[in-house]
Design an enzyme around this catalytic site. Structure first.
Site, PDB file in Angstrom:
ATOM      1  CG  ASP A   1       0.051  11.059   2.583  1.00  0.00           C
ATOM      2  OD1 ASP A   1       0.079  11.639   1.483  1.00  0.00           O
ATOM      3  OD2 ASP A   1       0.336   9.851   2.708  1.00  0.00           O
ATOM      4  CB  SER A   2      -3.474  10.850  -0.294  1.00  0.00           C
ATOM      5  OG  SER A   2      -2.379   9.955  -0.364  1.00  0.00           O
TER       6      SER A   2
ATOM      7  N   GLY B   1      -2.373  10.631  -6.652  1.00  0.00           N
ATOM      8  CA  GLY B   1      -1.673  10.573  -7.929  1.00  0.00           C
ATOM      9  C   GLY B   1      -2.577  10.565  -9.140  1.00  0.00           C
TER      10      GLY B   1
ATOM     11  CB  CYS C   1       5.191   7.792  -2.985  1.00  0.00           C
ATOM     12  SG  CYS C   1       3.582   7.467  -2.205  1.00  0.00           S
ATOM     13  CB  THR C   2       5.129  10.019   2.380  1.00  0.00           C
ATOM     14  OG1 THR C   2       3.743  10.158   2.044  1.00  0.00           O
ATOM     15  CG2 THR C   2       5.839  11.343   2.135  1.00  0.00           C
ATOM     16  CG  HIS C   3       1.594   5.602   0.811  1.00  0.00           C
ATOM     17  ND1 HIS C   3       1.274   6.909   0.523  1.00  0.00           N
ATOM     18  CD2 HIS C   3       0.468   5.039   1.336  1.00  0.00           C
ATOM     19  CE1 HIS C   3       0.008   7.140   0.869  1.00  0.00           C
ATOM     20  NE2 HIS C   3      -0.497   6.018   1.354  1.00  0.00           N
TER      21      HIS C   3
ATOM     22  CD  GLU D   1      -3.691   4.740   2.383  1.00  0.00           C
ATOM     23  OE1 GLU D   1      -4.773   4.756   2.983  1.00  0.00           O
ATOM     24  OE2 GLU D   1      -2.726   5.458   2.698  1.00  0.00           O
TER      25      GLU D   1
ATOM     26  CB  CYS E   1       1.236  14.087   0.178  1.00  0.00           C
ATOM     27  SG  CYS E   1       0.653  13.503  -1.427  1.00  0.00           S
ATOM     28  CG  ASN E   2       7.091  12.961  -2.444  1.00  0.00           C
ATOM     29  OD1 ASN E   2       8.156  13.540  -2.617  1.00  0.00           O
ATOM     30  ND2 ASN E   2       6.931  12.026  -1.521  1.00  0.00           N
TER      31      ASN E   2
END
Length: 264
Positions: free
Chosen positions: A10-11, A43, A185-187, A153, A73-74
């Site tokens: 992921d980011s 994004g 969003c996976t966050h 994050e 990550c979408n």
């Protein structure tokens, strides 16, 4: 049967929400997780930038003997997954916003997608809406969020700033009469508890983590890639601040994480 690891990226730390679902469903698998924190947030990147960044990550995970890749990550899924499948030449699973189940479950005919600006307005989401929502006359409010990804994050899940940002996005959706909220969003699953408290029981919150884990399980079975080990092991990489990643990831996962720094 294969004891080689499943590679996930992921980011940043958001993809850990997908890792949690994978570990719950497939605890005997080995996992390698990579956080591209040097380039968060995704994004704000162009398609060309995303393809370049994620291609390097996939090559790295393959160098670590990954038997399958999960794009947790979408945004990366929406803009780069077809190119990644061509590069990887092994199973690649992406994260698709849960528009379909939300459209099927709505009683009010109004649902909302909460995502990064790039995902919310992307053609991939438009295709999902055209296929699953519009034919059933379901209205979809697409909300591109600035700030939420960064909050997770930094490990700020319950701070005053997070609550303020959440309120600014969620209260208008509640007033609009939605009954399904899709987390694109996976966050965002790490903020689910606060979201649920604000929205109340009448609004269902959906994310794609469990569906991703089920898809991985299906592919492991299809290609005979199940691990034969008794209990899986995890390796974590980041390309920015390993100590910060370790602290935040440990808090999000509920166990001690030691992140390794890698130049990528």
């Amino acid at each position: 049967m294969s004891n080689l690891p499943i590679g996930i990226f992921d980011s940043g730390v958001g993809g850990l929400s997908v890792l949690k679902e994978l570990q719950n469903l497939l605890p005997n698998e080995n996992y390698i997780f990579f956080a591209d924190q040097k380039n968060v947030p995704y994004g704000e990147k162009t398609k060309e930038e995303l393809v370049s960044l994620t291609s390097r990550i996939v090559s790295f995970l393959i160098s670590q003997k990954a038997k399958m890749i999960v794009v947790a990550c979408n945004t990366a899924t929406c803009y780069a997954i077809e190119e990644l499948r061509t590069i990887a030449k092994l199973p690649v699973v992406g994260v698709v916003p849960a528009i379909k189940p939300a459209a099927e479950q709505t009683k009010t005919g109004r649902i909302a997608l909460l995502a990064t600006p790039a995902t919310a307005q992307g053609s991939y989401v438009t295709k999902l809406i055209d296929e699953f929502a519009s034919p059933n006359h379901v209205g979809v409010l697409r909300v591109g969020c600035a700030g939420l990804e960064e909050c997770v994050e930094n490990g700020h899940l319950n701070s005053e700033a997070v609550i303020k940002v959440l309120n600014s996005y969620l209260l208008p959706l509640k007033q609009a009469g939605i009954d399904q909220l899709v987390l694109g969003c996976t966050h965002y699953p790490f903020l689910r508890e606060n979201m649920a408290a604000m929205l109340g029981p009448a609004i269902n919150i959906l994310d794609s983590g469990k569906k991703v884990a089920e898809r991985v399980k299906f592919l492991l079975n299809k290609y005979s890639l199940y691990s034969g080990g008794a209990k899986g092991e995890n390796i974590f990489f980041t390309n920015k601040n390993a100590s910060k990643f370790s602290r935040v990831a440990s808090n999000l996962l509920g166990y001690k994480v030691h992140g390794r720094l890698v130049s990528l």
